[in-house]
Design a protein around this motif. Sequence first.
Motif, short mmCIF file in Angstrom:
data_model
loop_
_atom_site.label_atom_id
_atom_site.label_comp_id
_atom_site.label_asym_id
_atom_site.label_seq_id
_atom_site.Cartn_x
_atom_site.Cartn_y
_atom_site.Cartn_z
N SER A 34 -89.66 -75.78 5.06
CA SER A 34 -91.04 -75.67 4.46
C SER A 34 -91.56 -74.37 4.46
O SER A 34 -92.63 -74.84 3.04
CB SER A 34 -92.65 -76.11 5.73
N ALA A 35 -91.24 -72.99 3.33
CA ALA A 35 -91.31 -72.49 2.94
C ALA A 35 -91.19 -72.91 1.10
O ALA A 35 -90.21 -73.82 0.77
CB ALA A 35 -90.86 -70.91 2.26
N ASP A 36 -92.58 -71.62 0.51
CA ASP A 36 -91.16 -72.08 -1.25
C ASP A 36 -90.10 -70.95 -1.34
O ASP A 36 -89.97 -70.54 -1.05
CB ASP A 36 -92.91 -72.00 -1.72
N THR A 37 -90.17 -71.41 -2.58
CA THR A 37 -88.76 -70.62 -3.11
C THR A 37 -88.79 -69.08 -3.22
O THR A 37 -87.82 -68.31 -2.58
CB THR A 37 -88.01 -71.53 -4.71
N ARG A 38 -89.94 -68.11 -3.27
CA ARG A 38 -89.77 -67.32 -3.85
C ARG A 38 -89.74 -66.38 -1.61
O ARG A 38 -89.01 -65.83 -1.86
CB ARG A 38 -91.37 -66.42 -3.87
N LEU A 39 -90.59 -66.95 -1.30
CA LEU A 39 -90.58 -66.78 0.65
C LEU A 39 -89.34 -67.23 0.54
O LEU A 39 -88.88 -65.92 1.68
CB LEU A 39 -91.86 -66.89 1.14
N ALA A 40 -88.47 -67.98 0.53
CA ALA A 40 -87.65 -69.04 0.93
C ALA A 40 -85.86 -67.10 0.87
O ALA A 40 -85.65 -67.36 1.59
CB ALA A 40 -87.01 -70.08 0.97
N THR A 41 -86.09 -67.39 -0.66
CA THR A 41 -85.33 -66.61 -1.42
C THR A 41 -85.69 -64.39 -0.05
O THR A 41 -84.23 -64.28 -0.04
CB THR A 41 -85.52 -66.23 -3.02
N ALA A 42 -86.79 -64.19 -0.18
CA ALA A 42 -87.54 -62.97 0.44
C ALA A 42 -86.15 -62.86 2.07
O ALA A 42 -86.13 -61.73 2.44
CB ALA A 42 -88.48 -62.78 -0.09
#
Length: 225
Positions: free
Chosen positions: A127-135
């Motif tokens: 449910s995170a966005d791509t930027r947060l998930a990648t981090a």
Amino acid sequence: MERNAEASTEPAAGLPAAGLPSVAAVLLDMDGTLVDSDAAVERAWRAWSAEYGLDPDAVVEIAQGVPAISTVRRLWPEWSDERVRAEAARQLDRKCLDLADVVPTPGAHQLVATLERLGLPWAVVTSADTRLATARLGQADISPPLLVTVDDVTVGKPDPQGYLIAARRLGVDPARCLVVEDSDAGVAAGRAAGATVASLKGRPADVVLVDLRQLAGMLSRDRAA
């Protein structure tokens, strides 16, 4: 390191006697499942709650397993779409800056190594966005072959859209997928997709796991049978 930990031998509650022989792909939630970010998630929502005079415990509970935009919209239904999006984006910014205690969950690295050794397709659906998930995945040293985030869907969990997208991209029937979750919203999404659902933290599901080491052991035994 997690990669060297032994698999749990405890049986999984609710596990069918035949185990998981029909699993053709594993679809994993991120926060609380592969990545222990619970403290960071809670800090972010408690800080946000304080800004608006909301009950932080209630907000943290509502925010479990769902996109930030859904949480903000549920708490402030009278806000405009523009304001809801702005507040959700601010929360995601806050979370991206708070990675200090984000670590892999127990057995996460072992499960990833097992999936790769067995040649089982797998993906992260978050449910995170791509930027947060990648981090967060980077902080935990986990590199999924397929990542489906809130940026890829029009409706977040508990809607099954993310899991259906992942199954389609992997070329696997959702009915032959194992979804692994730690929230009620995530379990509901996996079930709505038609998948078998395994859960952590005692959430009711088809298979209730102690940790991901246990799942790694189950998959290894099923493939060896």
